[in-house]
Design a protein around this motif. Structure first.
Motif, PDB file in Angstrom:
ATOM      1  N   THR A  15     -17.444  35.012  42.004  1.00 27.43           N
ATOM      2  CA  THR A  15     -16.179  35.736  42.103  1.00 27.43           C
ATOM      3  C   THR A  15     -15.186  35.129  41.134  1.00 27.43           C
ATOM      4  OG1 THR A  15     -16.525  36.220  44.455  1.00 27.43           O
ATOM      5  CG2 THR A  15     -14.280  36.413  43.618  1.00 27.43           C
ATOM      6  N   PHE A  16     -14.613  35.963  40.288  1.00 29.99           N
ATOM      7  CA  PHE A  16     -13.612  35.524  39.312  1.00 29.99           C
ATOM      8  C   PHE A  16     -12.245  36.005  39.779  1.00 29.99           C
ATOM      9  CE2 PHE A  16     -11.573  36.906  35.086  1.00 29.99           C
ATOM     10  CZ  PHE A  16     -10.879  35.713  34.950  1.00 29.99           C
ATOM     11  N   THR A  17     -11.320  35.064  39.989  1.00 32.25           N
ATOM     12  CA  THR A  17      -9.970  35.386  40.457  1.00 32.25           C
ATOM     13  C   THR A  17      -8.958  34.937  39.417  1.00 32.25           C
ATOM     14  OG1 THR A  17     -10.669  35.065  42.753  1.00 32.25           O
ATOM     15  CG2 THR A  17      -8.306  35.108  42.328  1.00 32.25           C
ATOM     16  N   TYR A  18      -8.071  35.850  39.047  1.00 31.40           N
ATOM     17  CA  TYR A  18      -7.065  35.515  38.039  1.00 31.40           C
ATOM     18  C   TYR A  18      -5.739  36.161  38.411  1.00 31.40           C
ATOM     19  CZ  TYR A  18      -7.595  40.202  35.949  1.00 31.40           C
ATOM     20  OH  TYR A  18      -7.622  41.566  35.729  1.00 31.40           O
ATOM     21  N   SER A  19      -4.683  35.777  37.690  1.00 29.43           N
ATOM     22  CA  SER A  19      -3.339  36.237  38.034  1.00 29.43           C
ATOM     23  C   SER A  19      -2.797  37.239  37.032  1.00 29.43           C
ATOM     24  CB  SER A  19      -2.383  35.042  38.119  1.00 29.43           C
ATOM     25  OG  SER A  19      -2.310  34.384  36.867  1.00 29.43           O
ATOM     26  N   LEU A  20      -1.913  38.109  37.541  1.00 19.61           N
ATOM     27  CA  LEU A  20      -1.145  39.044  36.723  1.00 19.61           C
ATOM     28  C   LEU A  20       0.334  38.751  36.948  1.00 19.61           C
ATOM     29  CD1 LEU A  20      -2.878  42.428  37.705  1.00 19.61           C
ATOM     30  CD2 LEU A  20      -3.513  40.903  35.840  1.00 19.61           C
ATOM     31  N   LEU A  21       1.133  38.828  35.899  1.00 21.21           N
ATOM     32  CA  LEU A  21       2.570  38.630  36.047  1.00 21.21           C
ATOM     33  C   LEU A  21       3.207  39.816  36.759  1.00 21.21           C
ATOM     34  CD1 LEU A  21       5.236  37.132  35.415  1.00 21.21           C
ATOM     35  CD2 LEU A  21       5.261  38.343  33.211  1.00 21.21           C
ATOM     36  N   ASP A  22       2.714  41.031  36.435  1.00 19.68           N
ATOM     37  CA  ASP A  22       3.294  42.254  36.986  1.00 19.68           C
ATOM     38  C   ASP A  22       2.193  43.178  37.485  1.00 19.68           C
ATOM     39  OD1 ASP A  22       6.195  41.952  36.134  1.00 19.68           O
ATOM     40  OD2 ASP A  22       5.200  41.804  34.191  1.00 19.68           O
ATOM     41  N   GLU A  23       2.583  44.106  38.354  1.00 16.01           N
ATOM     42  CA  GLU A  23       1.685  45.178  38.775  1.00 16.01           C
ATOM     43  C   GLU A  23       1.343  46.041  37.552  1.00 16.01           C
ATOM     44  OE1 GLU A  23      -0.456  48.050  41.035  1.00 16.01           O
ATOM     45  OE2 GLU A  23       0.079  45.957  41.400  1.00 16.01           O
ATOM     46  N   PHE A  24       0.072  46.352  37.370  1.00 20.58           N
ATOM     47  CA  PHE A  24      -0.338  47.168  36.227  1.00 20.58           C
ATOM     48  C   PHE A  24       0.133  48.610  36.408  1.00 20.58           C
ATOM     49  CE2 PHE A  24      -3.798  46.382  39.216  1.00 20.58           C
ATOM     50  CZ  PHE A  24      -4.118  47.661  39.655  1.00 20.58           C
ATOM     51  N   THR A  25       0.272  49.322  35.302  1.00 20.75           N
ATOM     52  CA  THR A  25       0.829  50.670  35.355  1.00 20.75           C
ATOM     53  C   THR A  25      -0.129  51.692  35.937  1.00 20.75           C
ATOM     54  OG1 THR A  25       0.123  50.992  33.055  1.00 20.75           O
ATOM     55  CG2 THR A  25       2.409  50.320  33.431  1.00 20.75           C
ATOM     56  N   SER A  26      -1.435  51.531  35.701  1.00 19.54           N
ATOM     57  CA  SER A  26      -2.423  52.495  36.169  1.00 19.54           C
ATOM     58  C   SER A  26      -3.813  51.980  35.854  1.00 19.54           C
ATOM     59  CB  SER A  26      -2.212  53.851  35.463  1.00 19.54           C
ATOM     60  OG  SER A  26      -3.192  54.795  35.846  1.00 19.54           O
ATOM     61  N   VAL A  27      -4.839  52.594  36.469  1.00 23.33           N
ATOM     62  CA  VAL A  27      -6.218  52.355  36.036  1.00 23.33           C
ATOM     63  C   VAL A  27      -6.836  53.659  35.529  1.00 23.33           C
ATOM     64  CG1 VAL A  27      -6.631  50.327  37.470  1.00 23.33           C
ATOM     65  CG2 VAL A  27      -7.141  52.602  38.392  1.00 23.33           C
ATOM     66  N   ASP A  28      -5.991  54.634  35.255  1.00 18.59           N
ATOM     67  CA  ASP A  28      -6.417  55.878  34.632  1.00 18.59           C
ATOM     68  C   ASP A  28      -6.458  55.625  33.127  1.00 18.59           C
ATOM     69  OD1 ASP A  28      -6.389  58.407  33.334  1.00 18.59           O
ATOM     70  OD2 ASP A  28      -5.450  59.359  35.071  1.00 18.59           O
ATOM     71  N   PRO A  29      -7.604  55.789  32.462  1.00 17.55           N
ATOM     72  CA  PRO A  29      -7.695  55.468  31.037  1.00 17.55           C
ATOM     73  C   PRO A  29      -6.671  56.188  30.175  1.00 17.55           C
ATOM     74  CG  PRO A  29      -9.882  55.843  31.939  1.00 17.55           C
ATOM     75  CD  PRO A  29      -8.903  56.231  33.004  1.00 17.55           C
ATOM     76  N   GLN A  30      -6.329  57.413  30.543  1.00 18.83           N
ATOM     77  CA  GLN A  30      -5.388  58.171  29.730  1.00 18.83           C
ATOM     78  C   GLN A  30      -3.921  57.955  30.133  1.00 18.83           C
ATOM     79  OE1 GLN A  30      -8.639  60.031  30.461  1.00 18.83           O
ATOM     80  NE2 GLN A  30      -8.920  58.819  28.592  1.00 18.83           N
ATOM     81  N   ILE A  31      -3.687  57.149  31.150  1.00 16.68           N
ATOM     82  CA  ILE A  31      -2.316  56.892  31.620  1.00 16.68           C
ATOM     83  C   ILE A  31      -1.900  55.436  31.436  1.00 16.68           C
ATOM     84  CG2 ILE A  31      -0.784  56.938  33.626  1.00 16.68           C
ATOM     85  CD1 ILE A  31      -1.493  59.688  32.557  1.00 16.68           C
ATOM     86  N   VAL A  32      -2.811  54.502  31.564  1.00 15.24           N
ATOM     87  CA  VAL A  32      -2.472  53.079  31.495  1.00 15.24           C
ATOM     88  C   VAL A  32      -1.764  52.764  30.184  1.00 15.24           C
ATOM     89  CG1 VAL A  32      -4.729  52.409  30.525  1.00 15.24           C
ATOM     90  CG2 VAL A  32      -3.368  50.739  31.806  1.00 15.24           C
ATOM     91  N   GLU A  33      -0.721  51.910  30.255  1.00 12.80           N
ATOM     92  CA  GLU A  33       0.044  51.601  29.055  1.00 12.80           C
ATOM     93  C   GLU A  33       0.341  50.118  28.868  1.00 12.80           C
ATOM     94  OE1 GLU A  33       4.171  52.951  29.079  1.00 12.80           O
ATOM     95  OE2 GLU A  33       3.946  53.532  31.186  1.00 12.80           O
ATOM     96  N   ASP A  34      -0.189  49.268  29.740  1.00  8.61           N
ATOM     97  CA  ASP A  34       0.074  47.841  29.594  1.00  8.61           C
ATOM     98  C   ASP A  34      -1.225  47.081  29.386  1.00  8.61           C
ATOM     99  OD1 ASP A  34      -0.375  48.628  32.377  1.00  8.61           O
ATOM    100  OD2 ASP A  34      -0.181  46.501  32.817  1.00  8.61           O
ATOM    101  N   VAL A  35      -1.107  45.875  28.843  1.00  7.12           N
ATOM    102  CA  VAL A  35      -2.272  45.066  28.488  1.00  7.12           C
ATOM    103  C   VAL A  35      -3.102  44.710  29.711  1.00  7.12           C
ATOM    104  CG1 VAL A  35      -3.018  42.838  27.555  1.00  7.12           C
ATOM    105  CG2 VAL A  35      -1.243  44.153  26.379  1.00  7.12           C
ATOM    106  N   GLU A  36      -2.444  44.258  30.788  1.00  7.22           N
ATOM    107  CA  GLU A  36      -3.198  43.843  31.970  1.00  7.22           C
ATOM    108  C   GLU A  36      -3.912  45.032  32.612  1.00  7.22           C
ATOM    109  OE1 GLU A  36      -3.939  41.010  32.549  1.00  7.22           O
ATOM    110  OE2 GLU A  36      -2.343  39.610  32.063  1.00  7.22           O
ATOM    111  N   GLY A  37      -3.260  46.190  32.612  1.00  4.23           N
ATOM    112  CA  GLY A  37      -3.921  47.376  33.127  1.00  4.23           C
ATOM    113  C   GLY A  37      -5.125  47.740  32.286  1.00  4.23           C
ATOM    114  N   ALA A  38      -4.990  47.617  30.964  1.00  8.70           N
ATOM    115  CA  ALA A  38      -6.110  47.925  30.067  1.00  8.70           C
ATOM    116  C   ALA A  38      -7.273  46.969  30.291  1.00  8.70           C
ATOM    117  CB  ALA A  38      -5.640  47.866  28.615  1.00  8.70           C
TER     118      ALA A  38
END
Length: 541
Positions: free
Chosen positions: A39-62
């Motif tokens: 299990t790999f656990t890591y942190s995000l600074l912010d909530e990602f914008t989406s997990v929809d490929p055509q909607i996501v706009e931030d690096v962590e979401g991508a």
């Protein structure tokens, strides 16, 4: 990439299921003893914008989307193109028609085959004005045939230059010659989408239980602003080569809390608090890491019709850029290998040589003297101080930079600057609607070529939040698409930006984070940092 050959991978899985408690599983390529818990656990600074490929706009979401979905091409640990859903591609001499051959064993997580039609649907969806994709502009810089007319609604999406010749052959027609087009298909906005799922659930199609994906992992849990979990997709065509079973992303807004949780072994990958890299590199030499990134950090002026009049004067913009002492930010605040920026495009960009723009060649003392002269010429001084608001998204690091800039502008220029921070999604909305005066900005390359940065400041760009518009920049960037060597165009654009100063370049990123020594496979040599969890694994401590 740490791909496992199919025969070895099959044997590896059999070893896991058939081994006794005495025999530990080993990596079939490296021979390392693998940890029991993958299990790999890591942190995000912010909530990602989406997990929809055509909607996501931030690096962590991508990063998450890259695990859930797979595009035509992937990258290896060095950033080189390798097959994804496509086994390969061909192009004509003009490099304006690309034909991708799709593998016949690619599957969606519900068992449906992945076909060329899924890519046609996704790309049409990206360009469709009804989708309102924040990344629709990417379809335009891909130079897809008829993309402008489709995006404006003048032509139907079926007119877009992408066709499924059959289930496993995708033809792409471009209006320009793009020798780097295949590299653009590693971007999340080009990943396929399951039409039957989107039509059934609408905007809720990406929720756990509804989502169908074709990548190495599936989304099994998502608690907004807290955590998301993705687990192995048994239907992924190369699942037997995957070692990590589960990936957990935790949203942690405070970098000091993040680091505390890392030390408590709650995270395998965590944040280096601002200004602590040197100490942490000494204390944890094998865990604290820094390397060049294909990203920039800048401040953008609102030059739209609704923007403040003070920033319509180029002398004011130049004064603020000159008065900013970048060395204080990189060497005193961040201290982790970041590079002072006087150009928008980072030096780590392939084929790009950073031009010696004039203000970057000055000493800081000379820059500050020139800044004072410029601001006085613009009519500002002790009796008429410059006043404006600077906004940034919530982060201790961004806050420290904002306070430092505020102090510099006060001391050098007598400017009165108000600071305001906003939660990530609110910040994006504020900036995207031009409801700001000066705002923090950052950009990581969508592909490794200078146009991924400079296109951002062209008039039609969807992420030109400051609404800078320069006809020569637009022309140079348009012409660059058809040139074998566009370096002269890129140099000229950087010179224009240094003169017009629509943005203030601050620094070029370094990849700075903490990583446990038992997590292996991180692609440090990939300056885009397109990482795939299926290439990571944990060894026994």
């Amino acid at each position: 990439m740490n791909y496992l050959p199919k025969s070895l991978a099959t044997g590896f899985l059999l070893a896991i299921f058939a081994s006794s408690s005495v025999m530990a599983a080993t990596h079939p390529v490296t021979g390392e003893t693998l940890a029991d818990d993958q299990t790999f656990t890591y942190s995000l600074l912010d909530e990602f914008t989406s997990v929809d490929p055509q909607i996501v706009e931030d690096v962590e979401g991508a990063n998450i989307v890259r695990d859930l979905f797979e595009g035509l091409m992937n990258q290896d640990a060095d950033g080189n193109l390798v097959p994804g859903v496509a086994t390969g591609y061909t192009t004509n001499d003009a490099k304006d028609v690309y034909t991708f051959t799709l593998r016949d064993n690619a599957m969606w997580s519900d068992g449906n085959p992945v076909t060329a039609h899924d890519f046609v649907y996704a790309w049409q969806r990206l360009a469709d004005p009804a989708t309102a994709s924040p990344y629709s502009w990417f379809a335009e810089i891909m130079s897809l045939e008829n993309v402008g007319a489709v995006m404006s609604g003048d032509l139907p999406t079926s007119a877009l230059g992408v066709t499924a010749l059959d289930n496993h052959t995708l033809e792409v027609r471009l209006t320009d010659s793009l020798p780097y087009f295949a590299a653009m298909t590693t971007h999340s906005s080009t990943f396929p989408a399951p039409e039957w799922r989107v039509r059934t659930f609408g905007n809720d199609w990406t929720k756990p239980g509804n989502i169908v994906s074709n990548g190495a992992y599936v989304l099994t849990e998502h608690i907004p602003n807290e955590r998301s979990v993705r687990e192995r997709n048994s239907m992924y065509w190369n699942d037997e080569a995957t070692i990590l079973e589960k990936v957990v992303a935790l949203v942690i807004n405070d970098e000091n809390v993040d680091f505390t949780r890392y030390l408590a072994n709650e995270l395998d990958k965590g944040t280096v608090p601002s200004g602590q890299f040197i100490r942490l590199k000494q204390d944890y030499p094998d865990e604290a890491t820094s390397f060049p990134r294909l990203c920039n950090y800048y401040m953008t002026f609102n030059l739209s019709d609704s923007g403040p009049e003070i920033f319509k004067d180029v002398r004011v913009r130049q004064a603020l850029a000159y008065a900013l002492d970048r060395s204080v930010i990189t060497e005193k605040i961040l201290q982790a290998g970041q590079i002072n920026a006087f150009t928008f495009t980072p030096g780590a960009t392939a084929g790009f040589e950073v031009p010696p723009v004039a203000f970057g060649q000055m000493s800081q003392a000379d820059r500050e003297a020139k800044a004072q002269e410029l601001l006085a010429d613009a009519g500002y001084g002790p009796g008429n101080p410059l006043s404006f608001e600077y906004i940034y998204n919530t982060s201790e690091g961004h806050k420290k930079i904002a306070i430092a800039a505020q102090q510099m502008w006060k001391e050098v220029l007598g400017a009165e600057v108000t600071l305001a921070n906003q939660e990530w999604k609110t910040f994006l909305k504020t900036r995207g609607s031009q409801d700001f005066e000066l705002a923090r900005g950052a950009w990581c390359g969508d592909y490794n070529e200078a146009s991924t940065f400079l296109d951002l400041l062209t008039t039609p760009s969807g992420y030109n939040d400051g609404k800078f518009s320069n006809a020569e920049v637009d022309s140079l960037m348009l012409d660059a698409r058809t040139l074998d060597d566009a370096s002269a165009n890129y140099t000229r654009v950087e010179e224009i930006l240094a003169n017009e100063m629509p943005v203030i370049p601050v620094y070029h990123y370094a990849g700075v984070f903490m990583l446990k020594t038992n997590l292996k496979g991180w692609p440090y040599n990939n300056v885009e940092q397109n990482w795939y969890s299926r290439n990571l694994y944990k060894v026994a401590k």
